[in-house]
Each structure stands twice: as structure tokens, then as C-alpha cells.
Design a protein around this motif. Structure first.
Motif, PDB file in Angstrom:
ATOM      1  N   VAL A 177     -34.845  55.869  15.550  1.00 33.26           N
ATOM      2  CA  VAL A 177     -35.556  56.949  14.855  1.00 33.26           C
ATOM      3  C   VAL A 177     -36.517  56.311  13.869  1.00 33.26           C
ATOM      4  O   VAL A 177     -36.095  55.592  12.947  1.00 33.26           O
ATOM      5  CB  VAL A 177     -34.586  57.896  14.122  1.00 33.26           C
ATOM      6  CG1 VAL A 177     -35.363  59.001  13.414  1.00 33.26           C
ATOM      7  CG2 VAL A 177     -33.578  58.503  15.092  1.00 33.26           C
ATOM      8  N   VAL A 178     -37.831  56.550  14.050  1.00 30.88           N
ATOM      9  CA  VAL A 178     -38.834  55.829  13.262  1.00 30.88           C
ATOM     10  C   VAL A 178     -39.740  56.764  12.463  1.00 30.88           C
ATOM     11  O   VAL A 178     -40.846  56.395  12.082  1.00 30.88           O
ATOM     12  CB  VAL A 178     -39.678  54.889  14.151  1.00 30.88           C
ATOM     13  CG1 VAL A 178     -38.805  53.820  14.783  1.00 30.88           C
ATOM     14  CG2 VAL A 178     -40.425  55.678  15.220  1.00 30.88           C
ATOM     15  N   ASP A 179     -39.275  57.982  12.191  1.00 29.06           N
ATOM     16  CA  ASP A 179     -40.029  58.867  11.298  1.00 29.06           C
ATOM     17  C   ASP A 179     -39.343  58.882   9.932  1.00 29.06           C
ATOM     18  O   ASP A 179     -38.504  58.020   9.645  1.00 29.06           O
ATOM     19  CB  ASP A 179     -40.141  60.271  11.900  1.00 29.06           C
ATOM     20  CG  ASP A 179     -38.799  60.835  12.345  1.00 29.06           C
ATOM     21  OD1 ASP A 179     -37.776  60.538  11.696  1.00 29.06           O
ATOM     22  OD2 ASP A 179     -38.758  61.571  13.356  1.00 29.06           O
ATOM     23  N   GLY A 180     -39.642  59.869   9.106  1.00 29.51           N
ATOM     24  CA  GLY A 180     -39.052  59.928   7.774  1.00 29.51           C
ATOM     25  C   GLY A 180     -37.579  60.239   7.755  1.00 29.51           C
ATOM     26  O   GLY A 180     -36.939  60.166   6.698  1.00 29.51           O
ATOM     27  N   GLY A 181     -36.995  60.572   8.920  1.00 30.90           N
ATOM     28  CA  GLY A 181     -35.576  60.860   8.966  1.00 30.90           C
ATOM     29  C   GLY A 181     -34.709  59.697   8.535  1.00 30.90           C
ATOM     30  O   GLY A 181     -33.599  59.890   8.045  1.00 30.90           O
ATOM     31  N   SER A 182     -35.203  58.462   8.697  1.00 30.36           N
ATOM     32  CA  SER A 182     -34.391  57.278   8.374  1.00 30.36           C
ATOM     33  C   SER A 182     -34.270  57.023   6.882  1.00 30.36           C
ATOM     34  O   SER A 182     -33.439  56.226   6.454  1.00 30.36           O
ATOM     35  CB  SER A 182     -34.997  56.044   9.042  1.00 30.36           C
ATOM     36  OG  SER A 182     -36.233  55.689   8.431  1.00 30.36           O
ATOM     37  N   PHE A 183     -35.065  57.706   6.068  1.00 30.04           N
ATOM     38  CA  PHE A 183     -35.140  57.406   4.640  1.00 30.04           C
ATOM     39  C   PHE A 183     -33.824  57.739   3.928  1.00 30.04           C
ATOM     40  O   PHE A 183     -33.232  58.789   4.149  1.00 30.04           O
ATOM     41  CB  PHE A 183     -36.261  58.199   3.974  1.00 30.04           C
ATOM     42  CG  PHE A 183     -37.647  57.675   4.226  1.00 30.04           C
ATOM     43  CD1 PHE A 183     -37.997  57.117   5.435  1.00 30.04           C
ATOM     44  CD2 PHE A 183     -38.624  57.771   3.252  1.00 30.04           C
ATOM     45  CE1 PHE A 183     -39.279  56.649   5.679  1.00 30.04           C
ATOM     46  CE2 PHE A 183     -39.911  57.311   3.465  1.00 30.04           C
ATOM     47  CZ  PHE A 183     -40.235  56.740   4.690  1.00 30.04           C
ATOM     48  N   VAL A 184     -33.422  56.856   3.031  1.00 25.81           N
ATOM     49  CA  VAL A 184     -32.266  57.109   2.175  1.00 25.81           C
ATOM     50  C   VAL A 184     -32.699  57.873   0.925  1.00 25.81           C
ATOM     51  O   VAL A 184     -31.969  58.715   0.417  1.00 25.81           O
ATOM     52  CB  VAL A 184     -31.578  55.783   1.793  1.00 25.81           C
ATOM     53  CG1 VAL A 184     -30.398  56.026   0.851  1.00 25.81           C
ATOM     54  CG2 VAL A 184     -31.110  55.050   3.048  1.00 25.81           C
ATOM     55  N   SER A 185     -33.889  57.577   0.445  1.00 29.30           N
ATOM     56  CA  SER A 185     -34.459  58.295  -0.707  1.00 29.30           C
ATOM     57  C   SER A 185     -35.971  58.315  -0.564  1.00 29.30           C
ATOM     58  O   SER A 185     -36.547  57.525   0.183  1.00 29.30           O
ATOM     59  CB  SER A 185     -34.044  57.641  -2.034  1.00 29.30           C
ATOM     60  OG  SER A 185     -34.420  56.272  -2.061  1.00 29.30           O
ATOM     61  N   GLN A 186     -36.600  59.209  -1.301  1.00 29.95           N
ATOM     62  CA  GLN A 186     -38.015  59.504  -1.102  1.00 29.95           C
ATOM     63  C   GLN A 186     -38.953  58.623  -1.907  1.00 29.95           C
ATOM     64  O   GLN A 186     -39.974  58.196  -1.428  1.00 29.95           O
ATOM     65  CB  GLN A 186     -38.255  60.981  -1.442  1.00 29.95           C
ATOM     66  CG  GLN A 186     -39.694  61.424  -1.605  1.00 29.95           C
ATOM     67  CD  GLN A 186     -40.489  61.360  -0.330  1.00 29.95           C
ATOM     68  OE1 GLN A 186     -40.909  60.290   0.075  1.00 29.95           O
ATOM     69  NE2 GLN A 186     -40.685  62.481   0.315  1.00 29.95           N
TER      70      GLN A 186
END
Length: 581
Positions: free
Chosen positions: A543-552
Motif C-alpha cells: 500500500v503506497v498511498d497515505g494509508g501507510s502513514f502513522v501520523s500526519q
């Protein structure tokens, strides 16, 4: 809705779902490496230099609806945004009376066609938030892990700016920034008087050429319309188009992916099922590796809908984390009338399609009553007039001395109205805060058990609330805006937002920066992906969109999406060479 499923005989090396920042970068890197790639986009084909799509440099009266928006053209006829928060036949629902507005882009290149091109790196603290303030979680990677990829993105795509040596706002490899316009020079001076930094903006717009395929900016201030010279960054023109030239990419537009298919014996992904939106037929794409880049919420929707006896809770979801920790940037705004900018001499003040200066986060949260920061974006100047302009004349505070010396409010009709339009032209400024929310497990999206879209695909149901942290941050934004406006000698438009409306805090989802639904981490029990954006449960799904983010972070996410997608692509190439994929 039932379909006859048609199978694609070709087995691709990689199937990528989504052609925005993450999908475009993955397609570009993997195709260059020789992989045979199927790139699926839920919207239509788009090229800003194709006469069929050009809206740049057109006059306001050439707009079919005189600039009005529609649900599918949310920012008007001329903006290069196909999609919106409310798409016909594609609903989403809400739980517990909460609010979240979900923007879906439906075009090649996704949201990168109409974004503000604000291209900020996350800083060292942004990857280690729990270590800094005890809230949320640390990423499984550090700034040093991502820095080499930020550097490569800078060189490949281009970003203007100026070194500022700020500890948590790392400098990029910058192209020359454009000079500040008059209102921006005034903002810079006002900021200095109240100890608020105002520095050159950092936007992915070419102020000088970097290769033969793209021109440089000619300062028409219309990046939102799509650039015929490819001088600004959009995935469609800068990543997808070159990837197609390799001959290794098969592009499928108007392909609405239903689910990721798996082999129930091995548990590995075997491809995807998608609906041809024009023919209303269902098809399958076979692939050795599946890369999701459909946007944070859409990718989690695909995983949650990919249920099977082996994966009863959805694919890559043994942790139960998929869909959780959803968060969007905070946003609040204020505008003002500037009497000293009235009766301006006319000259071309267009500039780039965005701000020439901005304010990075400048304070220590340990001394404040909220934990995360924000940056400030500025607007104003003598831009191209459009339908519905008023330049603050509707503001009852915007009075000025008329020819007889008496105070009057702008407007009226006939000659008075025309003269006031001329006097007010270029005399307005605006400022918007964009900040970091604290990621929480109880902000999430899930599959609604009772609702499907027009393609028969179960839709998302959202549960989202701002916390006191975000509301207090918005109050600080409004206080700061007033401080800057007064330092400018301006007159704030309207009344200052208060606690009755959360100090003007925009509804969740309205800033279109949502991230965090398929978060990465070292522990498979509390994360869906590893540090290379690879699913813990299914090694050939990424998954290489913003879904992988832990924080913004208090920065826009696009530059980090691009860097992490490149990093994941390099990992895929390496793992294939080692025969681990």
C-alpha cells in the motif's frame, strides 16, 4: 448487481490500483526496472496539454456554467478536478452522528492534478511523535530512512524554495523561488513585527527547466487548471506519461476495483477484480504483485471488501487495524480587507498558481495547550477576475472614505459599483492554517453492512470526531490570523469564529489530506504494513498511498507519499531479484 466475470489472460508482474502520487511513482519506477505493469484508474484519461482537456488561459465567460461547480466538478469548470465529496451512485455513510466528508478523485493522476503543489518534507520529529509528546505512535522508520528518497523526488520532479535551516522543516534541493508579490512583501514585514516567520514557499513548480520533457513556469497563476507546459507536478503528466513510453505499462481507465483476489492455499494475492464503469462488465487482472494506491480510504475499503475463508476480516487485516487511525489535516481560515491596497496601479501580478511565501510551524507546543503544530498558507493579489468576485465589498467592516470624505461601504449599482470594483481590486488577503491532528483508533472507516454503490460494491461508513487538541489548535490559528491582520493594518472580514463553531475548524475530510487507515509498524498485531509498505499478512501486497502513514505532521502529505512509494518500489525490485516475491 451481477456480472459475467471476464478474465485477462496476461499475468502481469505488478497490478497497481490508482494513478495518483503513490500509484504514479510506483508505475514509473517499476516500469523503468522492466516490470510488466497493469495500472488501473477509476476515472477517465486526462492530459492537460491535450486540446480536449485544456482549460488553462481561457476567459471566465468561456466556462459552460459561468464558473459554477457541480458535484463532479467541485471547484468549477476550469479546475482540473474530476470528482468530489458527493458522487452520483457512489455514496458513503456515517456512524453515531459523526461527520467526515470524503473526496474521491476520478481522473488519471488523481488529486495531483488540482492540488496546491505545496511540497513539504516531514521532519525528524514527525516520524517520532510518541517519543516527542507521548501521543500516538512512532513510525517504524526515521527521517534518515526517507531522506535519500526525498532527495531523489526533488531531483526527478522539482521543487522551488530557499534553505531555512529549520530543525523540523528540512530543506529540499531547491529551484529558485519566485519573488514575493506586493501583498506577500507586506505579510513578510508584518510577520517580522510579531515574530512569526514568513519564508519562501516550497511548491513543486518548475521555475527553470529540469529536463527536455517539461517546460518552466510562465506565471499564469492557473496551476489548478492543469499545465500545458507540464511545469507543475501532476502524476498524470510527470510520472504516468513517461511510464507509458517504456512500453511496460498497460493503462486501464474507468476501472473500478472491487477487491483483491487471493489464492486460498498460499494466501497470496493473485490479482484484482474490477468493474468496467462504461460497459458495466466485471473483469479480473492477474498479477504476481498487487500495489494499492487508491487513496487511504479507498485502499482500506478494497482490503476490507477482500474477504475469504482465509481472511474473514478482510485482506491484510489480522490486526483489525485496517480502516482505523483515520485522520485529516486540520484547517481554519480568515480573510481581510486591506485599505492600503486600494486604488492600485494595474500590472500583471499572477505569479505561480499558489503562494510565494508561507509560515512554517514556529512555536514550542510544550508551552501551549495543544500538542501539534500547523503552517499558514497565504493568498491575495490581483488575480484574474472571475464570476462572483467582490473583493470584500460585501463586508460591512470594509468602509472607506468616499469622494466627499464620508465613510461608505463598497458596492451599490451603476457607476458607483463599477468604480468600487476598480478601487477594491487587489485589496483582499486570505490566510489558512493547515495543521496536524492526533491519530486516534476511534476515528475510522468500516464497511457499511447494508449499503452498496451503483456497481454493487459495499461502501464505507465513517466515524470521526475532532478532539479538544484540534479545536484548541484552531483557536490558536484564529488568534494568529487576527494578530497578523492587525499588524498589516487590515480589517478582518466578518466576525471572528468562536467556540460555537469550533473556531472555524473545517469539517473532517474537507482539507483532503486523509491518511492512516493502513498504517505501517513493526508489530503485526498493531499495524497492517511493515516499514517497506508491505502487508504483514500477504507478502505480495503493498500500500503506497497515505494509508501507510502513522501520523500526519503539520505538512501536506504528497511529498512523503512520493518518497515512500519510491522506497517501496526499490524494495519490490530488490525482493524480486532475491526471489522473495
Amino acid at each position: 448487481m451481477s456480472f459475467q466475470i471476464k478474465e485477462q489472460p496476461t499475468v502481469f508482474d505488478v497490478c497497481i490500483v490508482g494513478s495518483g502520487a503513490g500509484g504514479g511513482m510506483a508505475a514509473y519506477q517499476l516500469a523503468k526496472a522492466g516490470a510488466k505493469v497493469a495500472l488501473l484508474e477509476a476515472g477517465g484519461y486526462y492530459d492537460p496539454a491535450d486540446p480536449k482537456y485544456i482549460t488553462q488561459l481561457k476567459w471566465p465567460w468561456e466556462s459552460p456554467r459561468r464558473g459554477a461547480s457541480t458535484p463532479f466538478r467541485s471547484f468549477g469548470d476550469f479546475d482540473a478536478a474530476w470528482g468530489g465529496w458527493d458522487l452520483d451512485g457512489e455514496p458513503y455513510t456515517h456512524k453515531g452522528g459523526t461527520e467526515f466528508d470524503w473526496f474521491r478523485s476520478r481522473m488519471l493522476g488523481g488529486r495531483t492534478n488540482h492540488w496546491g503543489r505545496i511540497s513539504l518534507r516531514f521532519g525528524p520529529n514527525d516520524f517520532k511523535r510518541k517519543s516527542v509528546d507521548g501521543l500516538g505512535d512512532d513510525w517504524p522508520i526515521s527521517y534518515d530512512d526517507v531522506k535519500p528518497y526525498y532527495d531523489q523526488v526533488d531531483k526527478l520532479i522539482g521543487v522551488f524554495g530557499e534553505a531555512a535551516n529549520l530543525p523540523n522543516d528540512p530543506d529540499s534541493i531547491f529551484l529558485p523561488p519566485p519573488k514575493p508579490r506586493l501583498h506577500e512583501l507586506m505579510i513578510k514585514k508584518a510577520g517580522k513585527s510579531v515574530n512569526i516567520p514568513v519564508i519562501p514557499a516550497r511548491l513543486s513548480i518548475l521555475t527553470k527547466p529540469i529536463n527536455e520533457d517539461r517546460g518552466s513556469c510562465f506565471y499564469c497563476h492557473q496551476c489548478n487548471r492543469g499545465c500545458q507546459a507540464y511545469a507543475d507536478f501532476s502524476s498524470s503528466s510527470v510520472l504516468v506519461k513517461p511510464s507509458l513510453k517504456t512500453g511496460n505499462v498497460t493503462l486501464l481507465t474507468n476501472a473500478m476495483v472491487r477487491e483483491v483476489l487471493t489464492d486460498q492455499t498460499t494466501g497470496l494475492a493473485t490479482g484484482v477484480s474490477y468493474v468496467d464503469k462504461e460497459k458495466l462488465t466485471e473483469h479480473t487482472i492477474k498479477a504476481k504483485i498487487v500495489v494499492l494506491a487508491a487513496s487511504a480510504c479507498e485502499s482500506s475499503r478494497l482490503l476490507l471488501n477482500s474477504k475469504s475463508p482465509r481472511f474473514p476480516n478482510g485482506l491484510a487485516n489480522s490486526s483489525g487495524i485496517v480502516g482505523k487511525y483515520l485522520h485529516d489535516s486540520t484547517g481554519a481560515s480568515r480573510s481581510a480587507f486591506m485599505p492600503m491596497l486600494m486604488d492600485r496601479k494595474r500590472y500583471n501580478e499572477d505569479g505561480v498558481g499558489g503562494m510565494h511565501v508561507y509560515t512554517p510551524w514556529w512555536l514550542d507546543n510544550k508551552k501551549l495547550d495543544f500538542p501539534r503544530g500547523y503552517h499558514i498558507e497565504y493568498g491575495g493579489g490581483m488575480g484574474m477576475p472571475g464570476y462572483g468576485f467582490g473583493w470584500g465589498m460585501e463586508n460591512t467592516n470594509g468602509k472607506y472614505a468616499g469622494p466627499d470624505g464620508k465613510m461608505k461601504t463598497g458596492g451599490g449599482y451603476g457607476a458607483s459599483l463599477k468604480n468600487d470594483y476598480r478601487r477594491f481590486y487587489g485589496a483582499s488577503i486570505g490566510m489558512s492554517g493547515r495543521g496536524e491532528a492526533v491519530a486516534r483508533e476511534d476515528n475510522y472507516c468500516e464497511i457499511d453492512p447494508n449499503v452498496v454503490d451503483k456497481f454493487g460494491i459495499p461502501v464505507l461508513r465513517f466515524h470521526y470526531k475532532w478532539s479538544d487538541y484540534e479545536v484548541k489548535q484552531a483557536k490558536h490559528m484564529q488568534d494568529t490570523f487576527e494578530e497578523i491582520i492587525h499588524a498589516l493594518g487590515g480589517i478582518p472580514n466578518g466576525s471572528k469564529p468562536g467556540p460555537e463553531n469550533d473556531y472555524g475548524l473545517a469539517a473532517p475530510g474537507r482539507i483532503i489530506h486523509e491518511v492512516g487507515t493502513v498504517r505501517m509498524g513493526n508489530d503485526p498485531k498493531s499495524s497492517a504494513l511493515n516499514k517497506y509498505s508491505q502487508a504483514h499478512d500477504v507478502k505480495n501486497v503493498f500500500v503506497v498511498d497515505g494509508g501507510s502513514f502513522v501520523s500526519q505532521a503539520d505538512k501536506n502529505p504528497t511529498w512523503t507519499i512520493l518518497a515512500l512509494s519510491w522506497r517501496a518500489s526499490d524494495y519490490i525490485i530488490d525482493q524480486v531479484k532475491q526471489k522473495n516475491l
